[in-house]
Write a protein that holds these residues in place. Structure first.
Motif, PDB file in Angstrom:
ATOM      1  N   PRO A   1       6.706   0.698   0.707  1.00 22.76           N
ATOM      2  CA  PRO A   1       5.522   0.530   1.482  1.00 22.76           C
ATOM      3  C   PRO A   1       5.055   1.933   1.795  1.00 22.76           C
ATOM      4  N   TYR A   2       3.852   1.851   2.031  1.00 20.55           N
ATOM      5  CA  TYR A   2       3.290   2.820   2.214  1.00 20.55           C
ATOM      6  C   TYR A   2       3.760   4.300   1.808  1.00 20.55           C
ATOM      7  N   GLY A   3       4.006   4.236   0.934  1.00 18.76           N
ATOM      8  CA  GLY A   3       4.797   5.829   0.189  1.00 18.76           C
ATOM      9  C   GLY A   3       6.109   5.483   0.689  1.00 18.76           C
ATOM     10  N   GLY A   4       6.943   4.912   1.150  1.00 18.96           N
ATOM     11  CA  GLY A   4       8.098   5.592   1.525  1.00 18.96           C
ATOM     12  C   GLY A   4       8.361   6.548   3.130  1.00 18.96           C
ATOM     13  N   ARG A   5       7.178   6.477   3.418  1.00 20.03           N
ATOM     14  CA  ARG A   5       6.640   7.198   5.173  1.00 20.03           C
ATOM     15  C   ARG A   5       8.014   6.420   5.934  1.00 20.03           C
ATOM     16  N   PHE A   6       7.569   5.502   6.247  1.00 19.14           N
ATOM     17  CA  PHE A   6       8.741   4.629   7.297  1.00 19.14           C
ATOM     18  C   PHE A   6       9.876   4.030   6.178  1.00 19.14           C
TER      19      PHE A   6
ATOM     20  N   TYR B   1       0.951  -0.941   0.594  1.00 20.90           N
ATOM     21  CA  TYR B   1      -0.012  -0.395   0.163  1.00 20.90           C
ATOM     22  C   TYR B   1       1.025   1.252  -0.096  1.00 20.90           C
ATOM     23  N   PRO B   2       0.552   2.385  -1.046  1.00 19.72           N
ATOM     24  CA  PRO B   2      -0.300   2.398  -1.966  1.00 19.72           C
ATOM     25  C   PRO B   2      -0.074   1.577  -2.853  1.00 19.72           C
ATOM     26  N   PHE B   3      -0.771   0.883  -3.671  1.00 18.06           N
ATOM     27  CA  PHE B   3      -0.958  -0.167  -4.610  1.00 18.06           C
ATOM     28  C   PHE B   3      -1.234   0.772  -5.823  1.00 18.06           C
ATOM     29  N   LEU B   4      -1.382   0.452  -7.545  1.00 18.60           N
ATOM     30  CA  LEU B   4      -1.745   1.601  -7.609  1.00 18.60           C
ATOM     31  C   LEU B   4      -2.148   2.376  -7.981  1.00 18.60           C
ATOM     32  N   PRO B   5      -3.095   3.616  -8.552  1.00 16.61           N
ATOM     33  CA  PRO B   5      -4.340   3.716  -8.295  1.00 16.61           C
ATOM     34  C   PRO B   5      -5.009   3.456  -9.708  1.00 16.61           C
ATOM     35  N   ALA B   6      -6.709   3.077  -8.786  1.00 17.11           N
ATOM     36  CA  ALA B   6      -8.068   2.974  -8.927  1.00 17.11           C
ATOM     37  C   ALA B   6      -7.790   2.681 -10.906  1.00 17.11           C
ATOM     38  N   ASP B   7      -7.853   3.957 -11.026  1.00 17.72           N
ATOM     39  CA  ASP B   7      -8.459   4.086 -12.325  1.00 17.72           C
ATOM     40  C   ASP B   7      -6.979   3.222 -13.108  1.00 17.72           C
ATOM     41  N   ALA B   8      -5.833   3.660 -12.127  1.00 19.16           N
ATOM     42  CA  ALA B   8      -4.582   2.824 -13.824  1.00 19.16           C
ATOM     43  C   ALA B   8      -4.405   1.019 -14.003  1.00 19.16           C
ATOM     44  N   LEU B   9      -6.073   0.763 -12.964  1.00 19.82           N
ATOM     45  CA  LEU B   9      -6.259  -0.901 -12.938  1.00 19.82           C
ATOM     46  C   LEU B   9      -6.745  -1.547 -14.208  1.00 19.82           C
ATOM     47  N   ASP B  10      -6.149  -2.531 -15.000  1.00 20.09           N
ATOM     48  CA  ASP B  10      -6.168  -2.260 -16.445  1.00 20.09           C
ATOM     49  C   ASP B  10      -5.647  -4.077 -16.411  1.00 20.09           C
TER      50      ASP B  10
ATOM     51  N   THR C   1      11.701   1.315   2.744  1.00 17.35           N
ATOM     52  CA  THR C   1      12.457   1.010   2.143  1.00 17.35           C
ATOM     53  C   THR C   1      11.407  -0.286   2.326  1.00 17.35           C
ATOM     54  N   ASP C   2      11.866  -0.698   3.433  1.00 17.61           N
ATOM     55  CA  ASP C   2      11.040  -1.968   4.053  1.00 17.61           C
ATOM     56  C   ASP C   2      10.540  -1.867   5.290  1.00 17.61           C
ATOM     57  N   VAL C   3       9.172  -2.564   5.136  1.00 13.73           N
ATOM     58  CA  VAL C   3       8.100  -2.459   6.652  1.00 13.73           C
ATOM     59  C   VAL C   3       8.681  -3.661   6.468  1.00 13.73           C
ATOM     60  N   ASP C   4       8.446  -4.496   8.030  1.00 11.68           N
ATOM     61  CA  ASP C   4       8.187  -5.769   8.504  1.00 11.68           C
ATOM     62  C   ASP C   4       6.497  -5.937   8.783  1.00 11.68           C
ATOM     63  N   LEU C   5       6.165  -6.743   7.443  1.00 10.53           N
ATOM     64  CA  LEU C   5       5.248  -7.489   7.480  1.00 10.53           C
ATOM     65  C   LEU C   5       3.974  -7.280   8.841  1.00 10.53           C
ATOM     66  N   HIS C   6       3.056  -6.766   9.224  1.00  7.05           N
ATOM     67  CA  HIS C   6       2.207  -6.752  10.472  1.00  7.05           C
ATOM     68  C   HIS C   6       0.695  -6.675  10.714  1.00  7.05           C
ATOM     69  N   LEU C   7       0.107  -7.109  11.714  1.00 11.78           N
ATOM     70  CA  LEU C   7      -1.388  -7.064  11.656  1.00 11.78           C
ATOM     71  C   LEU C   7      -1.621  -5.925  12.357  1.00 11.78           C
ATOM     72  N   THR C   8      -2.403  -4.763  11.615  1.00 13.45           N
ATOM     73  CA  THR C   8      -2.160  -3.248  13.004  1.00 13.45           C
ATOM     74  C   THR C   8      -3.515  -3.774  13.981  1.00 13.45           C
TER      75      THR C   8
ATOM     76  N   HIS D   1       4.640  -5.534  18.257  1.00 12.09           N
ATOM     77  CA  HIS D   1       6.002  -4.474  18.037  1.00 12.09           C
ATOM     78  C   HIS D   1       4.711  -3.584  18.218  1.00 12.09           C
ATOM     79  N   ARG D   2       5.615  -2.624  19.217  1.00  7.78           N
ATOM     80  CA  ARG D   2       5.276  -1.231  20.080  1.00  7.78           C
ATOM     81  C   ARG D   2       5.955   0.039  19.107  1.00  7.78           C
ATOM     82  N   ALA D   3       5.092   0.559  18.993  1.00  6.26           N
ATOM     83  CA  ALA D   3       6.006   2.169  18.313  1.00  6.26           C
ATOM     84  C   ALA D   3       5.148   3.496  18.989  1.00  6.26           C
ATOM     85  N   THR D   4       5.330   4.426  18.793  1.00 12.28           N
ATOM     86  CA  THR D   4       4.319   5.666  19.509  1.00 12.28           C
ATOM     87  C   THR D   4       3.406   5.444  18.531  1.00 12.28           C
TER      88      THR D   4
END
Length: 172
Positions: free
Chosen positions: A108-113, A42-51, A115-122, A76-79
Motif C-alpha cells: 500500500p502506497y509503495g510501502g511509504r507508510f 495503490y499503486p496497483f500494476l502499471p497501466a501498461d501491465a494490465l492485460d 506494510t499495513d495501512v488502515d482503510l480510510h476516506l481521505t 483520524h488525524r496525523a500531520t
C-alpha cells in the motif's frame, strides 16, 4: 505525486462527496481532484501491465462479494492529514487481504507508510497542520456519521487524469 500510468483499486463513496466539496470550498488545496473513495490498493500494476490475465484475476477477487454497509464517523488525524475510518472495516479488509495475497509485492502506497495501512476516506491531505485540524474540528462533524452502501470497486488509471478502466460490482 502519482506518476502517469499509475493505477489504483478503489471503492467509490458518493455519500461522502458533499463532505469533500465542503472541504474544497474552504480549503481547495486540501482535497485531491477525485471523487470520494476508499483505496484498496495503490499503486496497483502499471497501466501498461494490465492485460486479460490481470482482469481475470481481479474478476475472481471481486466475484461473489456482497455489497457492504459501513459507517464513517471516526476521524483520524496525523500531520497535515485527516481521514474517516470505516466501521465495520472487515469486508473491505478482506478485499485488501485477497489483493495482497495475489500481488504480495505490491505494498500500500509503495510501502511509504509501512506494510499495513488502515482503510480510510481521505478528507484532507498534504496540507498545513492548522488546516487539517480545522477540517477535522469544524467541517467533518457537520457531515458525520456518513452511512454508505458500497456496491463496487473500480480500477482507475492516471492517463492525463484519473480514468476508469474497469468496474467490479458486488453482487452476491
Amino acid at each position: 505525486m502519482p506518476r502517469e500510468g499509475a493505477t489504483a483499486l478503489v471503492v467509490p463513496l458518493p455519500e461522502a462527496d458533499p463532505l469533500l466539496a465542503a472541504v474544497a470550498a474552504r480549503f481547495p488545496d486540501a482535497v485531491r481532484p477525485l471523487p470520494a473513495h476508499v483505496t484498496l490498493l495503490y499503486p496497483f500494476l502499471p497501466a501498461d501491465a494490465l492485460d486479460d490475465r490481470v482482469f481475470a484475476a481481479l474478476d475472481e477477487v471481486f466475484a461473489d462479494r456482497p455489497p457492504l454497509r459501513v459507517e464513517f464517523a471516526e476521524c483520524h488525524r496525523a500531520t497535515g492529514f485527516a481521514a474517516l475510518l470505516p466501521d465495520p472495516a472487515e469486508g473491505l479488509s478482506e478485499l485488501v487481504g485477497e489483493l495482497r495475497r495475489r500481488w504480495p509485492d505490491l505494498l500500500p502506497y509503495g510501502g511509504r507508510f509501512g506494510t499495513d495501512v488502515d482503510l480510510h476516506l481521505t478528507v484532507a491531505l498534504n496540507t498545513a497542520e492548522a488546516t487539517a485540524e480545522a477540517v477535522a474540528r469544524e467541517i467533518v462533524p457537520e457531515f458525520t456519521p456518513i452511512r454508505a452502501h458500497l456496491r463496487e470497486a473500480r480500477l482507475i488509471a492516471l492517463q492525463g487524469r484519473w480514468q476508469l478502466r474497469r468496474r467490479f460490482e458486488f453482487t452476491a
